[in-house]
Design a protein around this motif. Structure first.
Motif, PDB file in Angstrom:
ATOM      1  N   VAL A  42      48.203  35.842 -56.390  1.00  0.00           N
ATOM      2  CA  VAL A  42      48.919  34.700 -55.801  1.00  0.00           C
ATOM      3  C   VAL A  42      48.864  34.741 -54.278  1.00  0.00           C
ATOM      4  O   VAL A  42      49.696  34.113 -53.597  1.00  0.00           O
TER       5      VAL A  42
ATOM      6  N   THR B 218      44.940  29.146 -57.351  1.00  0.00           N
ATOM      7  CA  THR B 218      44.757  28.319 -56.162  1.00  0.00           C
ATOM      8  C   THR B 218      45.070  26.873 -56.511  1.00  0.00           C
ATOM      9  O   THR B 218      44.960  26.468 -57.669  1.00  0.00           O
TER      10      THR B 218
ATOM     11  N   ASN C  35      48.024  26.156 -46.162  1.00  0.00           N
ATOM     12  CA  ASN C  35      48.174  25.769 -47.571  1.00  0.00           C
ATOM     13  C   ASN C  35      49.559  25.193 -47.814  1.00  0.00           C
ATOM     14  O   ASN C  35      50.567  25.861 -47.605  1.00  0.00           O
TER      15      ASN C  35
ATOM     16  N   GLU D 245      47.041  33.259 -52.303  1.00  0.00           N
ATOM     17  CA  GLU D 245      46.840  31.912 -51.747  1.00  0.00           C
ATOM     18  C   GLU D 245      48.157  31.311 -51.255  1.00  0.00           C
ATOM     19  O   GLU D 245      48.173  30.492 -50.328  1.00  0.00           O
ATOM     20  N   TYR D 246      49.269  31.742 -51.863  1.00  0.00           N
ATOM     21  CA  TYR D 246      50.562  31.127 -51.575  1.00  0.00           C
ATOM     22  C   TYR D 246      51.425  31.988 -50.648  1.00  0.00           C
ATOM     23  O   TYR D 246      52.620  31.741 -50.512  1.00  0.00           O
TER      24      TYR D 246
ATOM     25  N   ARG E 175      50.493  24.069 -50.784  1.00  0.00           N
ATOM     26  CA  ARG E 175      50.834  24.289 -52.194  1.00  0.00           C
ATOM     27  C   ARG E 175      51.749  25.515 -52.328  1.00  0.00           C
ATOM     28  O   ARG E 175      51.874  26.322 -51.405  1.00  0.00           O
ATOM     29  N   HIS E 176      52.332  25.666 -53.498  1.00  0.00           N
ATOM     30  CA  HIS E 176      53.166  26.833 -53.741  1.00  0.00           C
ATOM     31  C   HIS E 176      52.959  27.321 -55.173  1.00  0.00           C
ATOM     32  O   HIS E 176      52.521  26.569 -56.048  1.00  0.00           O
ATOM     33  N   TYR E 177      53.281  28.572 -55.392  1.00  0.00           N
ATOM     34  CA  TYR E 177      53.176  29.146 -56.731  1.00  0.00           C
ATOM     35  C   TYR E 177      54.201  28.469 -57.635  1.00  0.00           C
ATOM     36  O   TYR E 177      55.378  28.374 -57.292  1.00  0.00           O
TER      37      TYR E 177
ATOM     38  N   GLN F 212      46.693  25.751 -61.426  1.00  0.00           N
ATOM     39  CA  GLN F 212      47.245  27.055 -61.791  1.00  0.00           C
ATOM     40  C   GLN F 212      47.309  27.237 -63.305  1.00  0.00           C
ATOM     41  O   GLN F 212      47.069  28.331 -63.826  1.00  0.00           O
TER      42      GLN F 212
END
Length: 288
Positions: free
Chosen positions: A35, A7, A45, A37-38, A47-49, A13
């Protein structure tokens, strides 16, 4: 199998991966990354992995596998309160180091931030290898790396961005002041000769207008096509580091392999002084 939930941004990460990587090293088991969350459906969200750019284990947990462990919001509250127990689900209960986590055996799900090197210091050599970029950074930044290597290079990270723009983040995290950076650069200059400061920031114009650095300065953020993960690696190539209250520059300093490195970190990591950050900063780093 150890599943660790990812997250947040790159710095978070890396912490979440590192604890899972250590636990599979200890137990001789497999690591899987949650993953979810992404997922593109998670529109809230931004954000990204980001670990796919590094030489990390790319083994992802399925929804079925994660559902075997996960709690809903109410059950998570009951778990943190000690009312409900799940021997295979480990939700971080406090910010400082919890030695019991390293006793976890196989078949476990980890959810938390785990921001202490004590969770993974025993596999530093493994992490240094796996947290290297797949791409050869020298091909793109050869001249910059030459300048970093041939000078008494010091990275400075100034994080503003989401800390400043989001009132909730600003209230929780706060930002490092110009005074902090002034004292940090002066401290470094008293310990090494002819420092050259390499500045990384998500608000480079603010830095130029507000930080009065009386030594040679190179502003790296803002260079065309430079990626955040490349900035982190360039930070780590500097001989010394001045970090912000940010997991991103924490990793830039931790991945620095200079045996004589000087790292300066802020004493106040969060605005909430009740959060115990004793285990966050390695003992040989200087806090200002």
């Amino acid at each position: 199998m150890i599943i660790t939930k990812l997250t947040g941004g790159l710095g978070n990460q890396l912490f979440q991966y590192a604890i899972g990587r250590n636990l599979i090293y200890i137990n001789g088991s497999d690591l899987k990354l949650d993953v979810s969350e992404y997922d593109v459906s998670n529109k809230g969200n931004f954000r990204h992995y980001a670990l796919d750019k590094f030489n990390t284990i790319q083994n992802f947990a399925s929804k079925k596998e994660t559902n075997n462990f996960k709690f809903g919001v109410f059950k998570k509250w009951l778990y943190k309160s000690g009312i409900v127990k799940n021997k295979n689900y480990f939700l971080e209960k406090k910010f400082n180091f919890d030695k019991e986590i390293l006793k976890i055996k196989d078949n476990a799900f980890l959810q938390g931030y785990w921001q202490s090197e004590k969770y993974f210091i025993g596999i530093r050599d493994i992490l240094l290898q796996e947290f290297s970029l797949k791409e050869n950074i020298e091909l793109k930044f050869g001249e910059i790396l030459k300048e970093i290597n041939e000078s008494n290079s010091v990275s400075i990270h100034v994080r503003r961005g989401d800390y400043v723009k989001n009132p909730k983040n600003l209230s929780f995290h706060g930002v490092c002041s110009p005074k902090y950076y002034s004292e940090s650069t002066s401290k470094i200059a008293s310990l090494i000769e002819k420092p050259v400061f390499f500045v990384f920031s998500d608000d480079i114009e603010w830095v130029k207008e507000n930080l009065n650095i009386t030594f040679p300065v190179v502003y790296l953020s803002g260079i065309k096509n430079i990626k955040s993960y490349e900035e982190l690696v360039l930070m780590s190539k500097c001989k010394h580091n001045i970090i912000a209250n940010s997991s991103f520059s924490w990793w830039g300093a931790w991945l620095n392999t200079n045996q004589k490195k000087i790292v300066i970190a802020p004493k106040r990591w969060f605005n909430d002084v009740k959060l115990d950050t004793t285990d966050l900063i390695p003992e040989n780093w200087i806090r200002i």
